[in-house]
Design a protein around this motif. Structure first.
Motif, PDB file in Angstrom:
ATOM      1  N   VAL A  96       1.176  -1.016  -0.132  1.00  0.00           N
ATOM      2  CA  VAL A  96       0.036   0.367   0.051  1.00  0.00           C
ATOM      3  C   VAL A  96       0.889   1.531   0.280  1.00  0.00           C
ATOM      4  N   THR A  97       0.182   1.869  -0.560  1.00  0.00           N
ATOM      5  CA  THR A  97       1.025   3.622  -0.544  1.00  0.00           C
ATOM      6  C   THR A  97       0.504   4.496  -0.343  1.00  0.00           C
ATOM      7  N   VAL A  98       0.836   5.103   1.085  1.00  0.00           N
ATOM      8  CA  VAL A  98      -0.257   6.441   1.907  1.00  0.00           C
ATOM      9  C   VAL A  98       0.506   7.763   1.457  1.00  0.00           C
ATOM     10  N   GLN A  99      -0.616   8.781   1.238  1.00  0.00           N
ATOM     11  CA  GLN A  99       0.024   9.468   1.328  1.00  0.00           C
ATOM     12  C   GLN A  99      -0.525  10.546   2.567  1.00  0.00           C
ATOM     13  N   VAL A 100       0.424  10.905   2.796  1.00  0.00           N
ATOM     14  CA  VAL A 100       0.107  12.069   4.902  1.00  0.00           C
ATOM     15  C   VAL A 100       0.686  13.322   4.342  1.00  0.00           C
ATOM     16  N   ARG A 101      -0.837  14.662   5.539  1.00  0.00           N
ATOM     17  CA  ARG A 101      -0.525  15.315   4.785  1.00  0.00           C
ATOM     18  C   ARG A 101      -1.360  16.494   5.977  1.00  0.00           C
ATOM     19  N   ILE A 102      -0.062  17.558   6.494  1.00  0.00           N
ATOM     20  CA  ILE A 102      -1.226  18.434   7.709  1.00  0.00           C
ATOM     21  C   ILE A 102      -2.640  18.733   6.569  1.00  0.00           C
ATOM     22  N   ALA A 103      -3.698  18.665   7.006  1.00  0.00           N
ATOM     23  CA  ALA A 103      -4.639  19.107   7.398  1.00  0.00           C
ATOM     24  C   ALA A 103      -5.654  20.541   6.356  1.00  0.00           C
ATOM     25  N   GLY A 104      -5.858  21.345   5.889  1.00  0.00           N
ATOM     26  CA  GLY A 104      -6.248  22.073   6.160  1.00  0.00           C
ATOM     27  C   GLY A 104      -7.259  22.708   6.827  1.00  0.00           C
ATOM     28  N   ASP A 105      -7.269  24.638   6.902  1.00  0.00           N
ATOM     29  CA  ASP A 105      -8.030  24.838   7.908  1.00  0.00           C
ATOM     30  C   ASP A 105      -8.841  25.500   7.117  1.00  0.00           C
ATOM     31  N   SER A 106     -10.217  25.788   6.760  1.00  0.00           N
ATOM     32  CA  SER A 106     -10.661  26.456   5.940  1.00  0.00           C
ATOM     33  C   SER A 106     -11.393  27.731   6.710  1.00  0.00           C
ATOM     34  N   VAL A 107     -11.305  27.592   8.044  1.00  0.00           N
ATOM     35  CA  VAL A 107     -11.181  29.117   8.886  1.00  0.00           C
ATOM     36  C   VAL A 107     -10.208  30.179   8.995  1.00  0.00           C
ATOM     37  N   ASN A 108      -9.257  29.333   8.729  1.00  0.00           N
ATOM     38  CA  ASN A 108      -7.673  30.491   8.251  1.00  0.00           C
ATOM     39  C   ASN A 108      -7.103  30.827   7.030  1.00  0.00           C
ATOM     40  N   TYR A 109      -8.141  30.038   6.134  1.00  0.00           N
ATOM     41  CA  TYR A 109      -7.629  30.027   5.120  1.00  0.00           C
ATOM     42  C   TYR A 109      -6.287  29.550   4.339  1.00  0.00           C
ATOM     43  N   ILE A 110      -6.174  27.993   5.528  1.00  0.00           N
ATOM     44  CA  ILE A 110      -4.853  27.691   5.478  1.00  0.00           C
ATOM     45  C   ILE A 110      -4.888  26.264   4.233  1.00  0.00           C
ATOM     46  N   PRO A 111      -4.566  26.093   3.457  1.00  0.00           N
ATOM     47  CA  PRO A 111      -4.868  24.608   2.385  1.00  0.00           C
ATOM     48  C   PRO A 111      -3.982  23.373   3.221  1.00  0.00           C
ATOM     49  N   ALA A 112      -4.673  22.211   2.433  1.00  0.00           N
ATOM     50  CA  ALA A 112      -3.613  21.057   2.540  1.00  0.00           C
ATOM     51  C   ALA A 112      -2.391  21.093   2.867  1.00  0.00           C
ATOM     52  N   GLY A 113      -1.530  20.757   3.528  1.00  0.00           N
ATOM     53  CA  GLY A 113       0.130  20.940   2.632  1.00  0.00           C
ATOM     54  C   GLY A 113       0.316  19.934   2.057  1.00  0.00           C
ATOM     55  N   PHE A 114       1.361  20.623   2.150  1.00  0.00           N
ATOM     56  CA  PHE A 114       2.634  19.117   1.116  1.00  0.00           C
ATOM     57  C   PHE A 114       2.637  18.200   1.305  1.00  0.00           C
ATOM     58  N   ILE A 115       2.601  16.847   1.067  1.00  0.00           N
ATOM     59  CA  ILE A 115       2.633  15.653   0.926  1.00  0.00           C
ATOM     60  C   ILE A 115       4.321  14.951   1.382  1.00  0.00           C
ATOM     61  N   THR A 116       3.809  13.869   2.383  1.00  0.00           N
ATOM     62  CA  THR A 116       4.451  12.932   2.783  1.00  0.00           C
ATOM     63  C   THR A 116       4.051  11.484   2.251  1.00  0.00           C
ATOM     64  N   THR A 117       4.941  10.941   0.836  1.00  0.00           N
ATOM     65  CA  THR A 117       5.297   9.326   0.551  1.00  0.00           C
ATOM     66  C   THR A 117       5.004   8.415   1.754  1.00  0.00           C
ATOM     67  N   LEU A 118       4.254   6.997   1.823  1.00  0.00           N
ATOM     68  CA  LEU A 118       4.814   6.515   2.539  1.00  0.00           C
ATOM     69  C   LEU A 118       4.398   5.280   1.882  1.00  0.00           C
ATOM     70  N   THR A 119       5.336   4.132   1.666  1.00  0.00           N
ATOM     71  CA  THR A 119       5.016   2.511   0.699  1.00  0.00           C
ATOM     72  C   THR A 119       4.979   1.796   2.497  1.00  0.00           C
ATOM     73  N   PHE A 120       4.234   0.370   2.253  1.00  0.00           N
ATOM     74  CA  PHE A 120       3.958  -0.957   2.721  1.00  0.00           C
ATOM     75  C   PHE A 120       4.469  -1.571   1.925  1.00  0.00           C
ATOM     76  N   THR A 121       5.173  -2.517   2.672  1.00  0.00           N
ATOM     77  CA  THR A 121       4.771  -4.132   2.041  1.00  0.00           C
ATOM     78  C   THR A 121       4.615  -5.239   2.295  1.00  0.00           C
ATOM     79  N   PRO A 122       4.394  -6.528   1.309  1.00  0.00           N
ATOM     80  CA  PRO A 122       3.188  -7.459   1.974  1.00  0.00           C
ATOM     81  C   PRO A 122       4.501  -7.994   3.310  1.00  0.00           C
ATOM     82  N   ASP A 123       3.587  -8.358   4.014  1.00  0.00           N
ATOM     83  CA  ASP A 123       4.556  -9.165   5.460  1.00  0.00           C
ATOM     84  C   ASP A 123       5.009 -10.414   4.966  1.00  0.00           C
TER      85      ASP A 123
END
Length: 129
Positions: free
Chosen positions: A102-129
């Motif tokens: 599985v490839t998973v993308q993680v970012r800091i969520a956006g904040d619509s109240v303070n007009y801050i967009p979602a953050g840049f992404i870190t990509t993680l890779t999980f492999t079969p056990d």
């Protein structure tokens, strides 16, 4: 004639919007608040500029491929396992488990109240056990 601005917002900016840009077909420009811009003197064209807050940097998270979980994530983050089509809020009390390849993308969520967009992404890779 010199005009004085009574209210200022100090921004750290980079870049220049050149005079006559509107005549080149550019009617609206977008810039991040961390990007700086200057409207060149002598431009009598109307040029609309929209400022956005800079997206947060990619989070410092890693894949724990033994436990199949994300290490370093917190409640301010969200993740996607479908290439960014759908995002799920990260719940530290009930962390997701990723089995198989599985490839998973993680970012800091956006904040619509303070007009801050979602953050840049870190990509993680999980492999079969």
């Amino acid at each position: 004639m010199r005009r004085t601005v009574n209210t200022c917002i100090r921004l750290s900016l980079i870049g220049v919007l050149f005079a006559g840009a509107a005549s080149l077909g550019v009617s609206t420009s977008k810039a991040y608040a961390a990007d700086n811009f200057t409207l060149a003197a002598g431009n009598s064209s109307v040029l609309s500029v929209t400022l956005f807050a800079q997206p947060p940097w990619p989070p410092n998270v890693t894949a724990d491929d033994i436990a199949n979980t994300i290490t370093g994530a917190n409640e301010k983050m969200e993740y996607s396992s479908d290439g960014g089509l759908n995002w799920t809020a990260y719940d530290p009390g009930n962390p997701p488990v990723f089995y198989g390849a599985v490839t998973v993308q993680v970012r800091i969520a956006g904040d619509s109240v303070n007009y801050i967009p979602a953050g840049f992404i870190t990509t993680l890779t999980f492999t079969p056990d």
